[in-house]
Design a protein around this motif. Structure first.
Motif, PDB file in Angstrom:
ATOM      1  N   VAL A   1      -3.105   5.912  -9.657  1.00 26.95           N
ATOM      2  CA  VAL A   1      -4.135   5.490 -10.593  1.00 26.95           C
ATOM      3  C   VAL A   1      -5.478   6.171 -10.319  1.00 26.95           C
ATOM      4  O   VAL A   1      -6.279   6.385 -11.237  1.00 26.95           O
ATOM      5  CB  VAL A   1      -4.286   3.945 -10.553  1.00 26.95           C
ATOM      6  CG1 VAL A   1      -4.827   3.469  -9.217  1.00 26.95           C
ATOM      7  CG2 VAL A   1      -5.152   3.458 -11.708  1.00 26.95           C
ATOM      8  N   ASP A   2      -5.732   6.535  -9.049  1.00 26.10           N
ATOM      9  CA  ASP A   2      -6.986   7.203  -8.706  1.00 26.10           C
ATOM     10  C   ASP A   2      -6.820   8.708  -8.475  1.00 26.10           C
ATOM     11  O   ASP A   2      -7.743   9.366  -7.993  1.00 26.10           O
ATOM     12  CB  ASP A   2      -7.608   6.549  -7.463  1.00 26.10           C
ATOM     13  CG  ASP A   2      -8.194   5.181  -7.776  1.00 26.10           C
ATOM     14  OD1 ASP A   2      -8.707   5.012  -8.898  1.00 26.10           O
ATOM     15  OD2 ASP A   2      -8.117   4.279  -6.912  1.00 26.10           O
ATOM     16  N   GLY A   3      -5.639   9.220  -8.773  1.00 28.94           N
ATOM     17  CA  GLY A   3      -5.423  10.669  -8.729  1.00 28.94           C
ATOM     18  C   GLY A   3      -5.043  11.250  -7.383  1.00 28.94           C
ATOM     19  O   GLY A   3      -4.716  12.429  -7.299  1.00 28.94           O
ATOM     20  N   SER A   4      -5.093  10.468  -6.308  1.00 28.87           N
ATOM     21  CA  SER A   4      -4.736  10.977  -4.984  1.00 28.87           C
ATOM     22  C   SER A   4      -4.281   9.818  -4.101  1.00 28.87           C
ATOM     23  O   SER A   4      -4.531   8.655  -4.405  1.00 28.87           O
ATOM     24  CB  SER A   4      -5.931  11.686  -4.333  1.00 28.87           C
ATOM     25  OG  SER A   4      -7.009  10.782  -4.154  1.00 28.87           O
ATOM     26  N   ILE A   5      -3.611  10.166  -2.991  1.00 24.89           N
ATOM     27  CA  ILE A   5      -3.102   9.134  -2.080  1.00 24.89           C
ATOM     28  C   ILE A   5      -4.132   8.870  -0.986  1.00 24.89           C
ATOM     29  O   ILE A   5      -4.485   9.763  -0.224  1.00 24.89           O
ATOM     30  CB  ILE A   5      -1.759   9.563  -1.440  1.00 24.89           C
ATOM     31  CG1 ILE A   5      -0.781  10.023  -2.518  1.00 24.89           C
ATOM     32  CG2 ILE A   5      -1.173   8.412  -0.625  1.00 24.89           C
ATOM     33  CD1 ILE A   5      -0.491   8.995  -3.584  1.00 24.89           C
ATOM     34  N   ASN A   6      -4.596   7.649  -0.919  1.00 28.37           N
ATOM     35  CA  ASN A   6      -5.557   7.234   0.092  1.00 28.37           C
ATOM     36  C   ASN A   6      -5.400   5.724   0.284  1.00 28.37           C
ATOM     37  O   ASN A   6      -6.044   4.930  -0.400  1.00 28.37           O
ATOM     38  CB  ASN A   6      -6.988   7.574  -0.338  1.00 28.37           C
ATOM     39  CG  ASN A   6      -8.004   7.293   0.757  1.00 28.37           C
ATOM     40  OD1 ASN A   6      -7.837   6.385   1.563  1.00 28.37           O
ATOM     41  ND2 ASN A   6      -9.083   8.070   0.770  1.00 28.37           N
ATOM     42  N   PRO A   7      -4.532   5.304   1.199  1.00 29.02           N
ATOM     43  CA  PRO A   7      -4.229   3.870   1.345  1.00 29.02           C
ATOM     44  C   PRO A   7      -5.433   3.001   1.677  1.00 29.02           C
ATOM     45  O   PRO A   7      -5.535   1.878   1.177  1.00 29.02           O
ATOM     46  CB  PRO A   7      -3.176   3.828   2.461  1.00 29.02           C
ATOM     47  CG  PRO A   7      -3.283   5.144   3.166  1.00 29.02           C
ATOM     48  CD  PRO A   7      -3.726   6.116   2.131  1.00 29.02           C
ATOM     49  N   VAL A   8      -6.359   3.498   2.487  1.00 28.85           N
ATOM     50  CA  VAL A   8      -7.529   2.692   2.835  1.00 28.85           C
ATOM     51  C   VAL A   8      -8.407   2.473   1.612  1.00 28.85           C
ATOM     52  O   VAL A   8      -8.914   1.373   1.383  1.00 28.85           O
ATOM     53  CB  VAL A   8      -8.333   3.361   3.978  1.00 28.85           C
ATOM     54  CG1 VAL A   8      -9.657   2.646   4.192  1.00 28.85           C
ATOM     55  CG2 VAL A   8      -7.516   3.348   5.277  1.00 28.85           C
TER      56      VAL A   8
ATOM     57  N   VAL B   1       0.847  -1.197   0.000  1.00 28.46           N
ATOM     58  CA  VAL B   1       0.000   0.000   0.000  1.00 28.46           C
ATOM     59  C   VAL B   1       0.880   1.243   0.000  1.00 28.46           C
ATOM     60  O   VAL B   1       1.823   1.358   0.798  1.00 28.46           O
ATOM     61  CB  VAL B   1      -0.904   0.026   1.258  1.00 28.46           C
ATOM     62  CG1 VAL B   1      -1.915   1.149   1.157  1.00 28.46           C
ATOM     63  CG2 VAL B   1      -1.606  -1.303   1.451  1.00 28.46           C
ATOM     64  N   ARG B   2       0.594   2.170  -0.878  1.00 26.93           N
ATOM     65  CA  ARG B   2       1.386   3.405  -0.958  1.00 26.93           C
ATOM     66  C   ARG B   2       1.036   4.332   0.199  1.00 26.93           C
ATOM     67  O   ARG B   2      -0.113   4.742   0.350  1.00 26.93           O
ATOM     68  CB  ARG B   2       1.142   4.102  -2.292  1.00 26.93           C
ATOM     69  CG  ARG B   2       1.937   5.394  -2.457  1.00 26.93           C
ATOM     70  CD  ARG B   2       1.814   5.928  -3.872  1.00 26.93           C
ATOM     71  NE  ARG B   2       2.296   7.300  -3.978  1.00 26.93           N
ATOM     72  CZ  ARG B   2       2.313   8.009  -5.104  1.00 26.93           C
ATOM     73  NH1 ARG B   2       1.883   7.460  -6.235  1.00 26.93           N
ATOM     74  NH2 ARG B   2       2.758   9.251  -5.121  1.00 26.93           N
ATOM     75  N   CYS B   3       2.057   4.660   0.982  1.00 29.93           N
ATOM     76  CA  CYS B   3       1.861   5.526   2.150  1.00 29.93           C
ATOM     77  C   CYS B   3       2.809   6.728   2.111  1.00 29.93           C
ATOM     78  O   CYS B   3       3.435   7.077   3.116  1.00 29.93           O
ATOM     79  CB  CYS B   3       2.068   4.732   3.439  1.00 29.93           C
ATOM     80  SG  CYS B   3       0.779   3.505   3.751  1.00 29.93           S
ATOM     81  N   TYR B   4       2.929   7.348   0.967  1.00 31.71           N
ATOM     82  CA  TYR B   4       3.788   8.526   0.831  1.00 31.71           C
ATOM     83  C   TYR B   4       3.265   9.418  -0.297  1.00 31.71           C
ATOM     84  O   TYR B   4       2.571   8.970  -1.207  1.00 31.71           O
ATOM     85  CB  TYR B   4       5.237   8.122   0.549  1.00 31.71           C
ATOM     86  CG  TYR B   4       5.441   7.441  -0.788  1.00 31.71           C
ATOM     87  CD1 TYR B   4       5.731   8.177  -1.942  1.00 31.71           C
ATOM     88  CD2 TYR B   4       5.337   6.055  -0.902  1.00 31.71           C
ATOM     89  CE1 TYR B   4       5.906   7.547  -3.158  1.00 31.71           C
ATOM     90  CE2 TYR B   4       5.514   5.417  -2.116  1.00 31.71           C
ATOM     91  CZ  TYR B   4       5.800   6.171  -3.247  1.00 31.71           C
ATOM     92  OH  TYR B   4       5.961   5.546  -4.463  1.00 31.71           O
ATOM     93  N   ASP B   5       3.599  10.689  -0.209  1.00 33.65           N
ATOM     94  CA  ASP B   5       3.255  11.654  -1.247  1.00 33.65           C
ATOM     95  C   ASP B   5       4.443  11.882  -2.163  1.00 33.65           C
ATOM     96  O   ASP B   5       5.588  11.957  -1.711  1.00 33.65           O
ATOM     97  CB  ASP B   5       2.845  12.999  -0.620  1.00 33.65           C
ATOM     98  CG  ASP B   5       1.559  12.893   0.181  1.00 33.65           C
ATOM     99  OD1 ASP B   5       0.541  12.465  -0.387  1.00 33.65           O
ATOM    100  OD2 ASP B   5       1.593  13.228   1.387  1.00 33.65           O
ATOM    101  N   ASP B   6       4.197  11.950  -3.453  1.00 32.53           N
ATOM    102  CA  ASP B   6       5.244  12.275  -4.431  1.00 32.53           C
ATOM    103  C   ASP B   6       4.554  12.729  -5.705  1.00 32.53           C
ATOM    104  O   ASP B   6       3.945  11.927  -6.412  1.00 32.53           O
ATOM    105  CB  ASP B   6       6.130  11.053  -4.697  1.00 32.53           C
ATOM    106  CG  ASP B   6       7.350  11.413  -5.555  1.00 32.53           C
ATOM    107  OD1 ASP B   6       7.295  12.427  -6.281  1.00 32.53           O
ATOM    108  OD2 ASP B   6       8.354  10.676  -5.478  1.00 32.53           O
ATOM    109  N   SER B   7       4.667  14.010  -5.990  1.00 31.60           N
ATOM    110  CA  SER B   7       3.976  14.578  -7.153  1.00 31.60           C
ATOM    111  C   SER B   7       4.524  14.037  -8.472  1.00 31.60           C
ATOM    112  O   SER B   7       3.870  14.136  -9.513  1.00 31.60           O
ATOM    113  CB  SER B   7       4.095  16.106  -7.132  1.00 31.60           C
ATOM    114  OG  SER B   7       5.457  16.495  -7.138  1.00 31.60           O
ATOM    115  N   ASN B   8       5.728  13.452  -8.427  1.00 35.89           N
ATOM    116  CA  ASN B   8       6.333  12.918  -9.651  1.00 35.89           C
ATOM    117  C   ASN B   8       5.833  11.509  -9.993  1.00 35.89           C
ATOM    118  O   ASN B   8       6.096  11.000 -11.079  1.00 35.89           O
ATOM    119  CB  ASN B   8       7.864  12.880  -9.508  1.00 35.89           C
ATOM    120  CG  ASN B   8       8.466  14.266  -9.388  1.00 35.89           C
ATOM    121  OD1 ASN B   8       8.075  15.186 -10.118  1.00 35.89           O
ATOM    122  ND2 ASN B   8       9.395  14.445  -8.462  1.00 35.89           N
ATOM    123  N   ILE B   9       5.172  10.881  -9.036  1.00 35.88           N
ATOM    124  CA  ILE B   9       4.654   9.532  -9.270  1.00 35.88           C
ATOM    125  C   ILE B   9       3.137   9.588  -9.177  1.00 35.88           C
ATOM    126  O   ILE B   9       2.574   9.810  -8.106  1.00 35.88           O
ATOM    127  CB  ILE B   9       5.201   8.526  -8.233  1.00 35.88           C
ATOM    128  CG1 ILE B   9       6.732   8.508  -8.272  1.00 35.88           C
ATOM    129  CG2 ILE B   9       4.653   7.129  -8.501  1.00 35.88           C
ATOM    130  CD1 ILE B   9       7.356   7.622  -7.212  1.00 35.88           C
TER     131      ILE B   9
END
Length: 365
Positions: free
Chosen positions: A113-120, A102-110
């Motif tokens: 798939v859903d346009g924002s970071i939301n691990p849950v 599960v992605r748990c970090y912010d990185d504007s360069n990566i």
């Protein structure tokens, strides 16, 4: 053991798998470590083997192994066969447990798939697809079992009740494993090959900048832990990028790198340890001049079953096992010394093997 690595695109799943595969490819005892492009075999780290190797002046050290499968192709609709859905779900059915990255970090360069970071949300996307696939299986099985119940087949009643309960859990968004209440029900459920009966380890992939932070100070990680707690799943925190860097270093360099980062162990070792705990696995050892080796068994296995791991004849013709704990073997400096101290035991068919037992089997076929 076989662990399937899953995750949405751009969460670090492939980076982690590639790091693991590279580690496996360096194991001399297993020259064909990469069976397919998406399968890697790695040794289970066990410092006891090196100690025994020196004690017995052995010619060969063989660690226990763990197979990792990189399961790709998941998109929304995978349960209906979209993307590589059928292949994805089929690969999971063959695994013993799931490592869900599960992605748990912010990185504007990566991009995500859903346009924002939301691990849950990411977790629920995959879990929903698994549950939908299971629901299809259970619904079909439930209809057949219901007919048997109406026909008066007594053995079908328990199965019908279990299937109905599993169906209710899946419809409520809960994994099927939470609906199973006994060993007998587990045996029944194993025959359905459901995806959500498999144990899950959530691997929170954090950034290098967060590696020195307390896990609970990372909001994304906290969210994953809260979710996992509700379903009784394990959680570990890793940095896939660092794992990739570690895979390119020699052993002495790896330890220096870990020390510089303030880490005690690599993420790979954490995954392996949690995999063993989650699946209730332990290792017993065999030692001699020809080979020192670790054997993986299920916790609670009795001596004949453990012997069968080596060869079926060992189990069929089992007579007894000579057993000494690894700690006592090292404490007394060798097998003969441990025996003189009364620490080598002769155990029969009912002996439950313990982690770290060094065993010599006596059998007759």
């Amino acid at each position: 053991m076989e662990l399937g690595i899953v995750g949405l695109p751009n969460v670090g799943k492939s980076t982690l798998f590639n790091a693991i595969t590279k580690v496996g490819a360096e194991v001399a005892n297993y020259p064909f470590c990469t069976i397919e492009p998406n399968v890697g075999i790695v040794p289970v780290p066990d410092e006891r083997l090196e100690v025994l190797g020196k004690m017995y002046n052995t010619k060969k050290i063989t660690p226990a192994i763990l197979k990792f499968v990189d399961i790709a192709g998941l998109v929304k609709g995978a349960s209906r066969g979209e993307g590589l859905g059928n292949k994805f779900l089929g690969a999971i059915r063959e695994c013993d447990a799931i490592v869900h990255v599960v992605r748990c970090y912010d990185d504007s360069n990566i991009t995500h798939v859903d346009g924002s970071i939301n691990p849950v949300r990411d977790i629920e996307t995959i879990n929903t697809e698994l549950a939908l696939a299971d629901l299809e299986t259970v619904t079909a099985k439930l209809a057949k079992t219901e007919k048997l119940v109406k026909q008066g087949v007594k053995d079908a009643i328990q199965e019908y009740e279990l299937l109905k309960r599993i169906s209710e859990f899946l419809n409520d968004g809960k994994p099927a494993r939470l609906a199973i209440n006994s060993e007998e029900e587990q045996k029944l459920a194993n025959g359905y090959f459901l995806l959500t009966t498999k144990p899950v380890i959530y691997a929170c992939n954090i950034s290098e900048n967060d590696i020195s932070k307390n896990e609970d100070d990372i909001a994304y990680v906290r969210a994953v832990k809260e979710y996992a707690k509700k379903e009784g799943s394990a959680v570990l925190v890793i940095c896939a990028k660092i794992e990739q860097e570690l895979s390119e270093l020699e052993d002495d360099e790896k330890q220096m790198f870990l020390d510089d980062l303030g880490l005690k162990t690599s993420g790979l070792e954490k995954i392996i340890k949690l995999g063993y705990e989650t699946l209730g696995q332990i290792s017993y050892l065999t030692a001699g001049e020809k080979e020192v080796r670790a054997w993986t068994i299920l916790k609670g296995t009795k001596a004949p079953g453990a012997a069968g791991k080596i060869h079926s004849d060992f189990e069929k013709g089992f007579i007894r096992a000579e057993v000494v704990s690894y700690d006592n073997l090292v404490k007394y400096g060798g097998y003969n010394q441990a025996k003189e101290a009364g620490k080598v035991r002769s155990e029969g068919k009912d002996y439950v093997v313990q982690d770290g037992d060094v065993m010599l089997f006596k059998f007759n076929v």
